[in-house]
Scaffold this active site. Structure first.
Site, PDB file in Angstrom:
ATOM      1  CG  ASP A  62     -31.098  -1.131 -49.538  1.00 46.31           C
ATOM      2  OD1 ASP A  62     -30.236  -0.312 -49.876  1.00 46.31           O
ATOM      3  OD2 ASP A  62     -30.847  -2.141 -48.849  1.00 46.31           O
ATOM      4  CG  ASP A  70     -23.955  -1.248 -46.848  1.00 46.84           C
ATOM      5  OD1 ASP A  70     -24.798  -0.829 -46.034  1.00 46.84           O
ATOM      6  OD2 ASP A  70     -24.262  -1.930 -47.855  1.00 46.84           O
TER       7      ASP A  70
END
Ligand code: DGJ
Length: 695
Positions: free
Chosen positions: A516, A448
């Site tokens: 997301d 990430d």
């Protein structure tokens, strides 16, 4: 032949397109043509050009392959160089060219200074793609400063073109936008140190092309750092196009004998609209870019705990989720953020990649063996380029972050960014991940990156600010080394969703976390935009809880599943809160997905309907003799319950078995493509999967 040469002209041919360039009588390397295939090189000529008045230089008036700042060029040029004595233009001779198989290399050399630029053209004939890149070479004993160095320059004759890219946000990636290239420059640029959620390193230039018709000239950069795309409508009836590393805060000192390689830019041309472009790109990605170890394998159905537990991970809770995920048919269990240091929120512990022994008293091992017992592989989240102020790493190495000495360090999501231009930092990150992979049986890493770069650092200014490039290249180096040592491990690229989706990461990662935003309706739009350039195989899509956290929207589980199944399926719901009925629906769909995923992940994509323009939304994947059609009715009106859908990509004379609403019947390809399928859809958020198979 992919590369033809006649006199001073080079013709690069793919199966469907041609690209021509030539060296004119003044030694200028000119761009001649890009478009539909023209076999005969003899047709091409270099018409004479000359300066028009004292204001319009010949070089400005013609399309070029390597324009450089200066020499009375006022267009955006593809490079800028500064020699030790302050001379700022590159006056070259074409020193020569070499053809090795499908690779053409042309060498330009300054007529006075010991400096060369090599231009590379690699033709992928079958794949209808040309790979372009460049190299700058300092042959002398004085440093040379490179202040701009695009990967490729293209020209298109004519005017009134449009350029399409994205204009997205976090949780709103891949929203397509088109603008006219009328006069002046249209610029798309990322200065965030990564690709970004906003724009993408790609251009699609066209004349009002649609899904199935129109000419599209496109190029995609294989790079994950700051990039820039410029489309300039010149007053000379051509559009100049540049793609490469951004020249903003870019200044690279080439020491004696040093070289600098630009990233690659892939170029394609389609006369069959955006659909043909996407299919060409998807095929190219699978055939040429994806890591070889995994490119021909289907991706597993994963379960990720992030939306279910956030930072609240623990041995017991994860065990329970793993059991339930295994029962549903998931094949991979990924523990997201929160398993390390003292990470109970986003304020601390990034950088301290040791298991939190309060949450996992005996380390990760018991959880991993349990995950395996219930039939899944184990994966873990990590954010290697970051550090929190509240971490042992920062306390021990406050000088390891990007910072200006006389300024407060900028934060994003409460974190600092590690200075990857420092070799000791690169080493630390490699060792931290390597240790995890050596210690535990981990088969999947979700990498990430949750903030943009905010500042560089003071010391680097002395050497020119190539820190942006160095960061990106060292990021690649780390993952490359990890892959080499752990070839069986899969990697997912994530940057708060789709902030690092690009052809640069595609070389090193096996999939992307697309967004997301897991709301199925928003996802239809995000996934559609994504599909213009990127393949379904890399598109991780999860089914999560309803109402969705992002907008409180409630959508039936079947619609959510159908949306996620159009990519690489994942489950992100809180399985503890799920009804038996929902679990049964998910189990049944995972089973179905496993039977059809090969068609989705490796098939040819047809975007049939777009819910913002049509009554409903539909996409189709075709592979060999099979096809899968996803249909989504977002809102039904006036009780309408029958819709027609013409399919694509089938054989006209072939008979197909259709499985629609659980009923099986036969139709020919001609019928399905000309008359269309009849679909029963009603109300809001109705959806279905139709399976088509050659009889
Ligand atoms: C951002 C990612 O996109 C999410 O999926 C999750 O991994 C969080 N970071 C964790 O902090």
């Amino acid at each position: 032949m992919a590369i033809l040469v006649s006199k001073n002209i080079f013709l690069l041919n793919t199966l469907k397109s041609s690209y021509a360039l030539g060296i004119d009588e003044n030694g200028l390397l000119r761009h001649l043509y890009w478009g539909d295939k023209i076999d005969q090189i003899e047709n091409f000529e270099l018409e004479r050009i000359h300066n028009r008045s004292g204001f319009h230089s010949a070089a400005d008036m013609t399309m070029e392959e390597c324009s450089s700042f200066g020499m009375m060029r006022y267009k955006e040029t593809s490079m800028k160089v500064k020699f030790f004595d302050g001379t700022q233009d590159f006056r070259y001779d074409v020193k020569g060219y070499v053809i090795e198989g499908n690779l053409l290399t042309i060498t330009l050399e300054d007529i006075y200074y010991p400096f060369q630029v090599k231009l590379f053209y690699q033709v992928f004939e079958e794949e209808n793609m040309i790979n372009r890149w460049r190299e700058a070479i300092n042959l002398g004993s004085e440093p040379i400063v490179i202040e701009r160095f695009y990967s490729a320059e293209y020209g298109i004759k004519g005017k009134d073109f449009e350029i399409t890219n994205y204009n997205g946000t976090w949780c709103g990636e891949f929203q397509l936008h088109s603008d006219n290239i009328t006069s002046g420059k249209k610029v798309f640029e990322s200065l965030r140190g990564l690709t970004s959620h906003v724009v993408n390193p790609v251009f699609m230039v066209h004349n009002g092309a649609k899904e199935d018709y129109g000419n599209v000239y496109y190029s995609v950069l294989e790079y994950s750092g700051n990039f820039k795309i410029v489309a300039e409508a010149t007053p000379y009836d051509y559009v100049n196009l540049l793609i490469g590393i951004s020249d903003t805060d870019f200044s690279l000192v080439l020491k004696p004998k040093e070289t600098f390689l630009s990233p690659a830019a892939y170029a394609g041309y389609s006369n069959g609209g955006f659909g043909d472009m996407s299919r060409t790109l998807h095929h190219f990605c699978i055939a040429k870019l994806m890591p070889k170890a995994t490119s021909n394998q289907v991706l597993k159905v994963l379960y990720n705990s992030w939306e279910a537990t956030q930072f609240n991970v623990s041995y017991k809770a994860q065990m329970l989720l793993a059991e339930k995920a295994g029962e549903l048919g998931a094949e991979l269990f990924v523990v997201d953020d929160g398993w390390f240091g003292k990470r109970n929120n986003d304020l601390s512990s990034l950088g301290d990649w040791q298991v939190d022994l309060i949450k996992f008293p005996d380390g990760l091992e018991p959880l991993i063996s349990h995950v395996k017992q219930v039939g899944m592989d184990f994966g873990i989240w990590i954010e290697p380029e970051m550090v929190n102020e509240d971490s042992d790493l920062f306390r021990n190495h406050p000088d390891w972050v990007y910072r200006y000495l006389n300024r407060e360090i900028l934060t994003g999501r409460n974190q600092y960014m590690l200075d990857l231009t420092k070799e000791e930092v690169v080493q630390y990150i490699f060792e931290a991940i390597d240790k995890l992979l050596v210690t535990y049986s981990i088969s999947y890493i979700k990498w990430d990156m949750n903030r943009s770069v905010g500042e560089t650092s003071n010391t680097l200014m002395k050497e020119g600010s190539s820190v942006w490039v160095a960061h990106t290249r060292n990021f690649y180096r780390i993952i490359d080394k990890l892959r080499e040592k752990h070839p069986a491990v899969e990697f997912e690229a994530c940057a708060s969703g789709g902030g690092r989706v690009d052809y640069g990461t595609m070389r090193y990662f096996d999939q992307y976390w697309t967004s997301d935003n897991t709301d199925a309706l928003d996802r239809l739009e995000i996934q559609r935009g994504y599909s213009f350039i990127y393949p379904a195989k890399y598109m991780r899509a999860w089914v999560t809880d309803s109402p969705n956290w992002i907008n409180e929207r409630s959508i039936p589980v079947t619609f959510r599943l159908h949306c996620a199944m159009a990519g690489s399926l994942g489950i992100g719901s809180n399985l503890n809160h799920m009804t038996e009925e929902e679990q049964a629906i998910i189990r049944e769909h995972i089973e179905l997905y496993k039977r059809i995923r090969e068609i989705i992940q490796f098939g040819q994509l047809y975007r049939l309907k777009y819910y913002k323009e049509d009554d409903f939304h539909a996409i189709q994947y075709v592979k060999d003799n099979k096809s899968i059609v996803f249909v989504y009715l977002v809102q039904g009106y006036f009780g309408k319950d029958k819709y027609f859908l013409k399919l694509k990509g089938l054989e006209l004379h072939q008979t197909y078995l259709i499985n629609n609403d659980g009923v099986t019947y036969e139709k020919t390809g001609a019928y399905l493509m000309h008359h269309g399928l009849v679909l029963n859809l009603k109300g809001d958020y109705d959806s279905k999967i139709v399976q088509v198979e050659e009889k």
